[in-house]
Design an enzyme around this catalytic site. Sequence first.
Site, PDB file in Angstrom:
ATOM      1  CG  ASP A 163     -42.124   4.950   4.809  1.00 44.52           C
ATOM      2  OD1 ASP A 163     -41.047   4.770   4.203  1.00 44.52           O
ATOM      3  OD2 ASP A 163     -43.127   4.238   4.669  1.00 44.52           O
ATOM      4  CG  HIS A 201     -12.060  12.706  10.933  1.00 44.15           C
ATOM      5  ND1 HIS A 201     -12.454  13.950  11.351  1.00 44.15           N
ATOM      6  CD2 HIS A 201     -11.414  12.156  11.996  1.00 44.15           C
ATOM      7  CE1 HIS A 201     -12.054  14.155  12.603  1.00 44.15           C
ATOM      8  NE2 HIS A 201     -11.424  13.080  13.018  1.00 44.15           N
ATOM      9  CG  ASP A 240     -10.138   5.424  14.949  1.00 44.91           C
ATOM     10  OD1 ASP A 240     -10.853   4.870  15.806  1.00 44.91           O
ATOM     11  OD2 ASP A 240      -9.708   6.591  15.060  1.00 44.91           O
ATOM     12  CG  ASP A 287     -11.850   5.842  19.865  1.00 46.04           C
ATOM     13  OD1 ASP A 287     -11.575   5.389  18.749  1.00 46.04           O
ATOM     14  OD2 ASP A 287     -11.709   7.045  20.176  1.00 46.04           O
ATOM     15  CG  HIS A 307      -4.520  13.440  15.805  1.00 51.72           C
ATOM     16  ND1 HIS A 307      -4.321  12.667  16.924  1.00 51.72           N
ATOM     17  CD2 HIS A 307      -4.136  12.667  14.747  1.00 51.72           C
ATOM     18  CE1 HIS A 307      -3.851  11.483  16.560  1.00 51.72           C
ATOM     19  NE2 HIS A 307      -3.712  11.457  15.247  1.00 51.72           N
ATOM     20  CG  HIS A 320     -11.119  11.518  22.579  1.00 56.07           C
ATOM     21  ND1 HIS A 320     -12.024  10.552  22.940  1.00 56.07           N
ATOM     22  CD2 HIS A 320     -10.506  11.043  21.458  1.00 56.07           C
ATOM     23  CE1 HIS A 320     -11.984   9.555  22.066  1.00 56.07           C
ATOM     24  NE2 HIS A 320     -11.059   9.812  21.160  1.00 56.07           N
ATOM     25  CG  HIS A 322     -14.587  12.780  20.212  1.00 55.71           C
ATOM     26  ND1 HIS A 322     -14.411  13.503  19.069  1.00 55.71           N
ATOM     27  CD2 HIS A 322     -13.768  11.705  20.081  1.00 55.71           C
ATOM     28  CE1 HIS A 322     -13.537  12.888  18.281  1.00 55.71           C
ATOM     29  NE2 HIS A 322     -13.148  11.796  18.875  1.00 55.71           N
ATOM     30  CD  GLU A 382      -7.361   9.247  19.522  1.00 53.88           C
ATOM     31  OE1 GLU A 382      -7.487   9.110  18.299  1.00 53.88           O
ATOM     32  OE2 GLU A 382      -8.321   9.442  20.292  1.00 53.88           O
ATOM     33  CE1 TYR A 424      -2.716   9.329  11.144  1.00 48.15           C
ATOM     34  CE2 TYR A 424      -1.811  11.104  12.493  1.00 48.15           C
ATOM     35  CZ  TYR A 424      -2.613   9.985  12.372  1.00 48.15           C
ATOM     36  OH  TYR A 424      -3.302   9.515  13.455  1.00 48.15           O
ATOM     37  NE  ARG A 434      -6.454   7.460  14.739  1.00 43.93           N
ATOM     38  CZ  ARG A 434      -6.676   7.817  13.470  1.00 43.93           C
ATOM     39  NH1 ARG A 434      -5.812   8.565  12.815  1.00 43.93           N
ATOM     40  NH2 ARG A 434      -7.763   7.412  12.834  1.00 43.93           N
ATOM     41  CD  GLU A 452      -8.450   5.890  19.505  1.00 41.94           C
ATOM     42  OE1 GLU A 452      -8.696   5.582  18.320  1.00 41.94           O
ATOM     43  OE2 GLU A 452      -9.064   6.781  20.119  1.00 41.94           O
TER      44      GLU A 452
HETATM   45  N1  GLY Z   1     -12.436   7.476  16.539  1.00 49.55           N
HETATM   46  C1  GLY Z   1     -12.414   8.826  16.858  1.00 49.55           C
HETATM   47  C2  GLY Z   1     -11.217   9.179  17.593  1.00 49.55           C
HETATM   48  O1  GLY Z   1     -10.309   8.375  17.675  1.00 49.55           O
HETATM   49  O2  GLY Z   1     -11.118  10.212  18.174  1.00 49.55           O
HETATM   50 MN    MN Z   2     -10.199   8.400  19.815  1.00 48.35          MN
HETATM   51 MN    MN Z   3     -10.464   6.323  17.350  1.00 48.67          MN
END
Ligand code: GLY
Ligand code: MN
Ligand code: MN
Length: 445
Positions: A44, A248, A265, A276, A355, A359, A366, A389, A393, A410, A412
């Site tokens: 529940d 991720h 991140d 973000d 990547h 975005h 996103h 970002e 890697y 990274r 960002e």
């Molecule tokens: N935290 C997700 C991205 O950076 O796209």
């Molecule tokens: Mn991002």
């Molecule tokens: Mn991010």
Amino acid sequence: MNAPMNFNPAPFAARRARLAEQIRAAGGGVAIIPTSPERPRNRDSDYPYRHDSYFHYLTGFTEPDAVLVLCASEAETKSILFCRAKHEEREIWDGFRFGPVAAGERIGADEAWPNEELAERLPSLLGDQPALWYALGHDTAWDARIMEALNTVRANARSGVSAPAEIRDVRVALDEMRLFKDSTEIATMRRAAEITAAAHRRAMQATRPGRFEYEIEAELLHEFRRNGSQYPAYTSIVAGGANACVLHYISNDQPLRAGELLLIDAGCELDSYAADISRTFPVNGRFEGAARDVYALVLSAQKAAIAACRIGNNFNTPHDTAVQILAQGMLDLKLLSGSLDEVIESNAFRRFYMHRTSHWLGMDVHDCGEYKRAGQWRNLEPGMVLTIEPGCYIRPAEDIPEAFWNIGIRIEDDVLITANGPDVLTSAAPKCIKDIEACMAGTAG
Ligand code: GLY
Ligand code: MN
Ligand code: MN
């Protein structure tokens, strides 16, 4: 129990008016925009509730079990809210609910009804409307309700009523509206960015060898929540050493070691808007050796990509800018060989940067909004918010000098496009080497 305070309905009403204008311009019709259902987690207990972004965008209303019906004909625009009825016992157990009267007044609806009346009222709301604007396929339970109501209207054809001839995806109009943030949204995003930057500073100051990734995650969450953020905008990535090369990574359960980097991140959600931010820094507080070189490379790519966030450029310009610099750096560091054109043309750079650079950012991390139109990247325009970002890697491999193994970086930031150039909402999170080292040492000014 009191109703939540500090609510300004004006921006939400203005958005409903803009959507109604588009519906009218397309021949008139009715839009139906439900919020998200509650979802059971186990037995529940439910998952923490998060309203639907489109519904919130148009109402500011955060209770579950609610739906907005927006009628837009030549003659009139009418906002009708269905929501949970007041319920003395349930409010003792689960807390305050507005009920239709107070909820309707709060959001400035023209009518408000308990949602028990929806099934009965829906057919007459759909009857004789030229078009239904609805996100068909998003939620099968809602689809079934809508189909049933449409069939009820059709069954009444002999009484002279007609069902909408057309179903249009209301998200197409709303996505385009949401892509351009209004001043209320920008103010909220700025605050979400500030809170998130403070959380990253706190994480930097809490990091030292022997701590666990989850301890640093806890520092982030503490800073988010103590500043009024309702929840993280996405699951925080707190990735030490080799974990930073898992894009991720969310286990966040490993110890941090001297000589390794920590990639974070993480962003908070505040009043429905996401921040973000990614930052990467040494566990022992000093950038050294190969990690320092790769960090300097990613930072220069990131700064150049931010500088490309200007009117006259398109969504892909920052990415192209970052790729040029990263690929040249990979050649200079001897991670790749060949010419710059070759490693870009062949996508060889993607071994270390797999990547994209950006975005859209907004209510969803996103966020919605088209990236291309007629096959062309969209031009950047004032009011758009995007992330920048870039990363690098480097997994262990025989052809890579060991000094580079497991370096994952990274950086960002969140950037608002303005007529005067990029406005970096997240600039309070240190990213220059000396600023990060000073923050970690507790000597930042
Ligand atoms: N935290 C997700 C991205 O950076 O796209
Ligand atoms: Mn991002
Ligand atoms: Mn991010």
